[in-house]
Design a protein around this motif. Structure first.
Motif, mmCIF file in Angstrom:
data_model
loop_
_atom_site.group_PDB
_atom_site.id
_atom_site.type_symbol
_atom_site.label_atom_id
_atom_site.label_comp_id
_atom_site.label_asym_id
_atom_site.label_seq_id
_atom_site.Cartn_x
_atom_site.Cartn_y
_atom_site.Cartn_z
ATOM 1 N N UNK A 125 0.813 -1.217 0.000
ATOM 2 C CA UNK A 125 0.000 0.000 0.000
ATOM 3 C C UNK A 125 0.845 1.266 0.000
ATOM 4 N N UNK A 126 2.079 1.159 0.489
ATOM 5 C CA UNK A 126 2.965 2.321 0.458
ATOM 6 C C UNK A 126 3.412 2.631 -0.958
ATOM 7 N N UNK A 127 3.296 1.625 -1.845
ATOM 8 C CA UNK A 127 3.609 1.853 -3.250
ATOM 9 C C UNK A 127 5.057 2.169 -3.508
ATOM 10 N N UNK A 128 5.965 1.493 -2.838
ATOM 11 C CA UNK A 128 7.383 1.809 -2.972
ATOM 12 C C UNK A 128 8.144 0.859 -3.881
ATOM 13 N N UNK A 129 7.448 -0.090 -4.534
ATOM 14 C CA UNK A 129 8.138 -0.993 -5.436
ATOM 15 C C UNK A 129 8.593 -0.223 -6.662
ATOM 16 N N UNK A 130 9.704 -0.659 -7.250
ATOM 17 C CA UNK A 130 10.215 0.025 -8.431
ATOM 18 C C UNK A 130 9.364 -0.328 -9.642
ATOM 19 N N UNK A 131 9.451 0.503 -10.658
ATOM 20 C CA UNK A 131 8.719 0.263 -11.905
ATOM 21 C C UNK A 131 9.702 0.224 -13.055
ATOM 22 N N UNK A 132 10.583 -0.765 -13.049
ATOM 23 C CA UNK A 132 11.570 -0.895 -14.112
ATOM 24 C C UNK A 132 10.842 -1.101 -15.444
ATOM 25 N N UNK A 133 11.361 -0.430 -16.471
ATOM 26 C CA UNK A 133 10.812 -0.615 -17.804
ATOM 27 C C UNK A 133 9.530 0.160 -18.074
ATOM 28 N N UNK A 134 9.123 1.039 -17.165
ATOM 29 C CA UNK A 134 7.891 1.803 -17.400
ATOM 30 C C UNK A 134 8.176 3.162 -17.998
ATOM 31 N N UNK A 135 9.476 3.524 -18.083
ATOM 32 C CA UNK A 135 9.829 4.826 -18.615
ATOM 33 C C UNK A 135 9.719 5.939 -17.590
ATOM 34 N N UNK A 136 9.410 5.605 -16.361
ATOM 35 C CA UNK A 136 9.297 6.620 -15.317
ATOM 36 C C UNK A 136 10.657 6.850 -14.688
ATOM 37 N N UNK A 137 10.882 8.084 -14.239
ATOM 38 C CA UNK A 137 12.124 8.383 -13.533
ATOM 39 C C UNK A 137 12.125 7.628 -12.207
ATOM 40 N N UNK A 138 13.300 7.576 -11.585
ATOM 41 C CA UNK A 138 13.393 6.859 -10.308
ATOM 42 C C UNK A 138 12.506 7.518 -9.247
ATOM 43 N N UNK A 139 12.436 8.866 -9.255
ATOM 44 C CA UNK A 139 11.566 9.547 -8.288
ATOM 45 C C UNK A 139 10.105 9.219 -8.529
ATOM 46 N N UNK A 140 9.698 9.191 -9.811
ATOM 47 C CA UNK A 140 8.315 8.845 -10.127
ATOM 48 C C UNK A 140 8.028 7.393 -9.764
ATOM 49 N N UNK A 141 9.012 6.527 -9.979
ATOM 50 C CA UNK A 141 8.817 5.104 -9.716
ATOM 51 C C UNK A 141 8.834 4.791 -8.233
ATOM 52 N N UNK A 142 9.324 5.734 -7.410
ATOM 53 C CA UNK A 142 9.408 5.440 -5.984
ATOM 54 C C UNK A 142 8.038 5.435 -5.311
ATOM 55 N N UNK A 143 7.037 5.991 -5.981
ATOM 56 C CA UNK A 143 5.690 5.966 -5.426
ATOM 57 C C UNK A 143 4.757 5.417 -6.500
ATOM 58 N N UNK A 144 4.248 4.224 -6.279
ATOM 59 C CA UNK A 144 3.433 3.515 -7.253
ATOM 60 C C UNK A 144 2.061 3.255 -6.648
ATOM 61 N N UNK A 145 0.992 3.431 -7.437
ATOM 62 C CA UNK A 145 -0.351 3.179 -6.926
ATOM 63 C C UNK A 145 -0.589 1.681 -6.798
ATOM 64 N N UNK A 146 -0.774 1.191 -5.579
ATOM 65 C CA UNK A 146 -1.056 -0.220 -5.334
ATOM 66 C C UNK A 146 -2.429 -0.416 -4.703
ATOM 67 N N UNK A 147 -2.868 0.544 -3.916
ATOM 68 C CA UNK A 147 -4.141 0.459 -3.227
ATOM 69 C C UNK A 147 -4.861 1.774 -3.495
ATOM 70 N N UNK A 148 -6.159 1.760 -3.806
ATOM 71 C CA UNK A 148 -6.850 2.992 -4.181
ATOM 72 C C UNK A 148 -6.650 4.156 -3.216
#
Length: 195
Positions: free
Chosen positions: A160-183
């Motif tokens: 729920x904290x959404x801290x998993x990385x998003x490798x291969x999504x084209x997002x910067x590391x800062x953008x990838x540090x917060x990922x929507x996992x729970x509404x």
């Protein structure tokens, strides 16, 4: 796999998330301060941390000898505290040091097989032992001594904290540090307002 064994396996993965958690908590504290939010937990009010929140977390991990998983369990304890006591519980510059230290100390005692004495924790947090003992007792009563965490709760909370990385999504590391996992945590603002 038992809970403690699973926590040990997660430790390596959790370490990379500590910086992201520090940034999230730093943003939370700054947001609460900018909105003038006050905490009802008066016994935890005191001085402010003179280093960044990320550095403070790393200091606690280094000198407290606790596993990185304790950071997430401490956050879960803080969330439970907020759930029980409402909007009067928020992280502010004047309560973060004490509140987070006690949550970390309690999680280490609950989770880790070996943990340091309260005297050591008082030194880590730059507090007097008598004050830390009182804060620990206050914290336990506020928590209604409910410290048990199930593995599924831990997994759900970390996701729920959404801290998993998003490798291969084209997002910067800062953008990838917060990922929507729970509404309820679809952006940083929603996540940080939870505390």
């Amino acid at each position: 796999m038992r809970f403690k064994e699973a926590m040990i396996a997660d430790a390596a993965e959790a370490e990379r998330l500590i910086d992201a958690v520090g940034k999230l908590l730093d943003h939370t504290v700054k947001l609460n301060e900018s909105k003038g939010r006050k905490s009802s937990l008066k016994s935890f009010e005191g001085g402010t941390v003179t280093i960044s929140i990320s550095q403070y977390i790393k200091r606690i991990l280094k000198y407290g000898g606790c596993s990185p998983c304790c950071v997430f369990v401490a956050l879960m304890f803080l969330q439970r505290l907020k759930d029980r006591h409402g909007d009067g519980v928020c992280l502010t510059p004047s309560n973060f040091q004490r509140l987070f230290l006690v949550a970390m100390m309690t999680s280490a005692k609950f989770l880790d097989d070996f943990y340091y004495s309260n005297a050591s924790w008082a030194e880590i947090g730059s507090l007097k032992l008598k004050e830390l003992n009182k804060l620990e007792l206050d914290f336990l009563f506020l928590m209604e001594f409910d410290l048990h965490i199930h593995r599924f709760e831990y997994d759900k909370f970390v996701a729920s904290l959404g801290l998993e990385s998003q490798e291969g999504t084209g997002k910067s590391e800062d953008e990838a540090s917060v990922v929507c996992k729970v509404p309820s945590y679809c952006d940083v603002t929603s996540a940080v307002s939870a505390f």
